[in-house]
Design a protein around this motif. Sequence first.
Motif, PDB file in Angstrom:
ATOM      1  N   MET A  14       5.585  -2.774   4.168  1.00 55.01           N
ATOM      2  CA  MET A  14       4.714  -2.533   2.937  1.00 55.01           C
ATOM      3  C   MET A  14       4.386  -0.805   3.069  1.00 55.01           C
ATOM      4  O   MET A  14       4.898  -0.851   4.998  1.00 55.01           O
ATOM      5  N   PHE A  15       3.863  -0.233   2.499  1.00 54.90           N
ATOM      6  CA  PHE A  15       3.600   1.257   2.924  1.00 54.90           C
ATOM      7  C   PHE A  15       1.938   1.627   2.414  1.00 54.90           C
ATOM      8  O   PHE A  15       1.709   1.146   1.227  1.00 54.90           O
ATOM      9  N   ASP A  16       1.636   1.382   3.407  1.00 55.61           N
ATOM     10  CA  ASP A  16       0.201   2.518   3.613  1.00 55.61           C
ATOM     11  C   ASP A  16       0.520   3.863   3.982  1.00 55.61           C
ATOM     12  O   ASP A  16       0.126   4.314   5.208  1.00 55.61           O
ATOM     13  N   GLY A  17      -0.172   4.800   3.420  1.00 48.65           N
ATOM     14  CA  GLY A  17      -0.550   6.141   3.836  1.00 48.65           C
ATOM     15  C   GLY A  17      -0.479   6.862   3.169  1.00 48.65           C
ATOM     16  O   GLY A  17       1.317   7.339   3.091  1.00 48.65           O
ATOM     17  N   GLY A  18      -0.642   7.649   2.484  1.00 47.61           N
ATOM     18  CA  GLY A  18      -0.074   8.851   1.531  1.00 47.61           C
ATOM     19  C   GLY A  18       0.712   8.847   0.071  1.00 47.61           C
ATOM     20  O   GLY A  18       1.115   9.073  -0.231  1.00 47.61           O
ATOM     21  N   VAL A  19       0.059   7.381  -0.122  1.00 51.32           N
ATOM     22  CA  VAL A  19       0.543   6.807  -1.335  1.00 51.32           C
ATOM     23  C   VAL A  19       0.231   7.695  -2.355  1.00 51.32           C
ATOM     24  O   VAL A  19      -0.988   7.639  -2.550  1.00 51.32           O
ATOM     25  N   SER A  20       0.996   7.413  -3.627  1.00 53.17           N
ATOM     26  CA  SER A  20       0.999   8.981  -4.638  1.00 53.17           C
ATOM     27  C   SER A  20       1.662   8.881  -5.497  1.00 53.17           C
ATOM     28  O   SER A  20       2.713   8.692  -5.796  1.00 53.17           O
ATOM     29  N   LEU A  21       1.484   9.017  -6.674  1.00 54.87           N
ATOM     30  CA  LEU A  21       2.632   9.539  -7.825  1.00 54.87           C
ATOM     31  C   LEU A  21       2.979  10.194  -7.715  1.00 54.87           C
ATOM     32  O   LEU A  21       4.374  10.458  -7.892  1.00 54.87           O
ATOM     33  N   ALA A  22       2.756  10.551  -6.916  1.00 55.99           N
ATOM     34  CA  ALA A  22       4.317  12.076  -6.673  1.00 55.99           C
ATOM     35  C   ALA A  22       4.760  12.026  -5.245  1.00 55.99           C
ATOM     36  O   ALA A  22       6.509  12.653  -5.297  1.00 55.99           O
ATOM     37  N   THR A  23       4.872  10.942  -4.506  1.00 57.25           N
ATOM     38  CA  THR A  23       5.177  10.515  -3.201  1.00 57.25           C
ATOM     39  C   THR A  23       6.272   9.182  -3.814  1.00 57.25           C
ATOM     40  O   THR A  23       6.952   8.802  -2.667  1.00 57.25           O
ATOM     41  N   LEU A  24       5.870   8.657  -4.424  1.00 60.17           N
ATOM     42  CA  LEU A  24       6.072   7.344  -4.840  1.00 60.17           C
ATOM     43  C   LEU A  24       7.502   7.656  -4.871  1.00 60.17           C
ATOM     44  O   LEU A  24       8.435   6.155  -4.734  1.00 60.17           O
ATOM     45  N   PRO A  25       8.259   8.188  -5.544  1.00 59.74           N
ATOM     46  CA  PRO A  25       9.623   8.000  -5.046  1.00 59.74           C
ATOM     47  C   PRO A  25      10.859   7.840  -3.637  1.00 59.74           C
ATOM     48  O   PRO A  25      11.631   7.652  -3.706  1.00 59.74           O
ATOM     49  N   ARG A  26       9.812   8.672  -3.220  1.00 60.57           N
ATOM     50  CA  ARG A  26      10.589   8.153  -1.345  1.00 60.57           C
ATOM     51  C   ARG A  26       9.602   7.451  -0.837  1.00 60.57           C
ATOM     52  O   ARG A  26      10.628   7.512   0.362  1.00 60.57           O
ATOM     53  N   ILE A  27       9.284   6.495  -1.456  1.00 59.53           N
ATOM     54  CA  ILE A  27       8.667   5.576  -0.797  1.00 59.53           C
ATOM     55  C   ILE A  27       9.688   4.065  -1.615  1.00 59.53           C
ATOM     56  O   ILE A  27       9.114   3.854  -1.861  1.00 59.53           O
ATOM     57  N   PRO A  28      10.224   3.456  -0.194  1.00 58.83           N
ATOM     58  CA  PRO A  28      11.174   2.566  -0.865  1.00 58.83           C
ATOM     59  C   PRO A  28      10.702   0.648  -0.363  1.00 58.83           C
ATOM     60  O   PRO A  28      11.485  -0.040  -1.164  1.00 58.83           O
ATOM     61  N   SER A  29       9.238   0.807  -0.151  1.00 57.08           N
ATOM     62  CA  SER A  29       8.658   0.078   0.027  1.00 57.08           C
ATOM     63  C   SER A  29       8.368  -0.700  -1.664  1.00 57.08           C
ATOM     64  O   SER A  29       8.218   0.423  -2.002  1.00 57.08           O
ATOM     65  N   ARG A  30       8.038  -2.091  -2.043  1.00 55.63           N
ATOM     66  CA  ARG A  30       7.274  -2.644  -2.782  1.00 55.63           C
ATOM     67  C   ARG A  30       6.417  -2.826  -2.545  1.00 55.63           C
ATOM     68  O   ARG A  30       6.032  -3.215  -4.344  1.00 55.63           O
ATOM     69  N   ILE A  31       6.079  -3.008  -1.908  1.00 57.49           N
ATOM     70  CA  ILE A  31       5.021  -3.006  -1.789  1.00 57.49           C
ATOM     71  C   ILE A  31       3.689  -1.725  -0.639  1.00 57.49           C
ATOM     72  O   ILE A  31       4.030  -1.437  -0.219  1.00 57.49           O
ATOM     73  N   LEU A  32       2.709  -1.275  -1.552  1.00 57.60           N
ATOM     74  CA  LEU A  32       2.146  -0.214  -1.387  1.00 57.60           C
ATOM     75  C   LEU A  32       0.408  -0.089  -1.140  1.00 57.60           C
ATOM     76  O   LEU A  32       0.015  -1.401  -2.076  1.00 57.60           O
ATOM     77  N   VAL A  33       0.107   0.373  -0.671  1.00 58.64           N
ATOM     78  CA  VAL A  33      -0.884   0.465  -0.079  1.00 58.64           C
ATOM     79  C   VAL A  33      -2.081   1.899  -0.536  1.00 58.64           C
ATOM     80  O   VAL A  33      -0.783   3.217  -0.036  1.00 58.64           O
ATOM     81  N   SER A  34      -2.267   1.644  -1.517  1.00 57.37           N
ATOM     82  CA  SER A  34      -3.156   3.447  -1.949  1.00 57.37           C
ATOM     83  C   SER A  34      -4.489   3.335  -2.298  1.00 57.37           C
ATOM     84  O   SER A  34      -5.224   2.305  -2.754  1.00 57.37           O
ATOM     85  N   SER A  35      -5.290   4.338  -1.851  1.00 58.58           N
ATOM     86  CA  SER A  35      -6.722   4.508  -3.014  1.00 58.58           C
ATOM     87  C   SER A  35      -6.862   4.996  -3.067  1.00 58.58           C
ATOM     88  O   SER A  35      -7.247   5.655  -3.446  1.00 58.58           O
ATOM     89  N   SER A  36      -6.538   6.562  -2.031  1.00 56.13           N
ATOM     90  CA  SER A  36      -7.036   8.400  -3.158  1.00 56.13           C
ATOM     91  C   SER A  36      -6.113   8.271  -3.926  1.00 56.13           C
ATOM     92  O   SER A  36      -7.055   8.932  -4.976  1.00 56.13           O
ATOM     93  N   ALA A  37      -5.123   8.308  -4.274  1.00 54.96           N
ATOM     94  CA  ALA A  37      -4.612   7.735  -5.188  1.00 54.96           C
ATOM     95  C   ALA A  37      -4.852   7.874  -6.061  1.00 54.96           C
ATOM     96  O   ALA A  37      -4.639   7.878  -7.542  1.00 54.96           O
ATOM     97  N   VAL A  38      -5.826   6.644  -6.614  1.00 51.19           N
ATOM     98  CA  VAL A  38      -6.359   5.669  -7.405  1.00 51.19           C
ATOM     99  C   VAL A  38      -7.990   6.006  -7.930  1.00 51.19           C
ATOM    100  O   VAL A  38      -8.268   6.419  -8.718  1.00 51.19           O
ATOM    101  N   THR A  39      -8.287   6.010  -6.512  1.00 55.42           N
ATOM    102  CA  THR A  39      -9.816   6.712  -6.780  1.00 55.42           C
ATOM    103  C   THR A  39     -10.434   8.683  -6.919  1.00 55.42           C
ATOM    104  O   THR A  39     -11.356   8.176  -7.273  1.00 55.42           O
ATOM    105  N   SER A  40      -9.677   9.181  -6.309  1.00 59.01           N
ATOM    106  CA  SER A  40      -8.970  10.262  -7.065  1.00 59.01           C
ATOM    107  C   SER A  40      -8.986  10.713  -7.941  1.00 59.01           C
ATOM    108  O   SER A  40      -9.162  11.543  -8.631  1.00 59.01           O
ATOM    109  N   ALA A  41      -7.925   9.499  -9.303  1.00 63.25           N
ATOM    110  CA  ALA A  41      -7.888   9.824 -10.237  1.00 63.25           C
ATOM    111  C   ALA A  41      -8.768  10.144 -11.381  1.00 63.25           C
ATOM    112  O   ALA A  41     -10.162   9.889 -11.452  1.00 63.25           O
ATOM    113  N   GLN A  42      -8.114  11.368 -12.582  1.00 62.50           N
ATOM    114  CA  GLN A  42      -9.368  11.926 -13.660  1.00 62.50           C
ATOM    115  C   GLN A  42      -9.139  10.235 -14.163  1.00 62.50           C
ATOM    116  O   GLN A  42      -9.901  10.140 -14.612  1.00 62.50           O
TER     117      GLN A  42
END
Length: 106
Positions: A62-90
């Motif tokens: 699993m990967f948690d912390g700093g997950v965003s649409l911009a960092t997604l291509p560099r994260i090999p994990s299939r299970i992601l935890v993201s908060s600010s990328a969702v809650t702060s999105a337009q």
Amino acid sequence: VGVVWHGAMRFADLLRFLPMVDYVMVLGIERPGQSGQPIREEAFAIATELVNLENRYHFQTMFDGGVSLATLPRIPSRILVSSSAVTSAQHPLRAALMLMEGIAET
């Protein structure tokens, strides 16, 4: 059962737990609990090493912390935890769906 890797931990110290866990979470940020931090560069490499060991030890990464649409291509994990990328999105719903589908920001 799971364990967490954090930048303060040596990767070698984590290896002994791999045969006993179902999940290994890579904490990609410096300070747990504080949203909006950048990912530590070494977290990408650690996640890649763990993903390569999943079949041998039968756990999931699993990967948690700093997950965003911009960092997604560099994260090999299939299970992601993201908060600010969702809650702060337009458009939070759109951001969540894009993360779930693995669609990186262009």
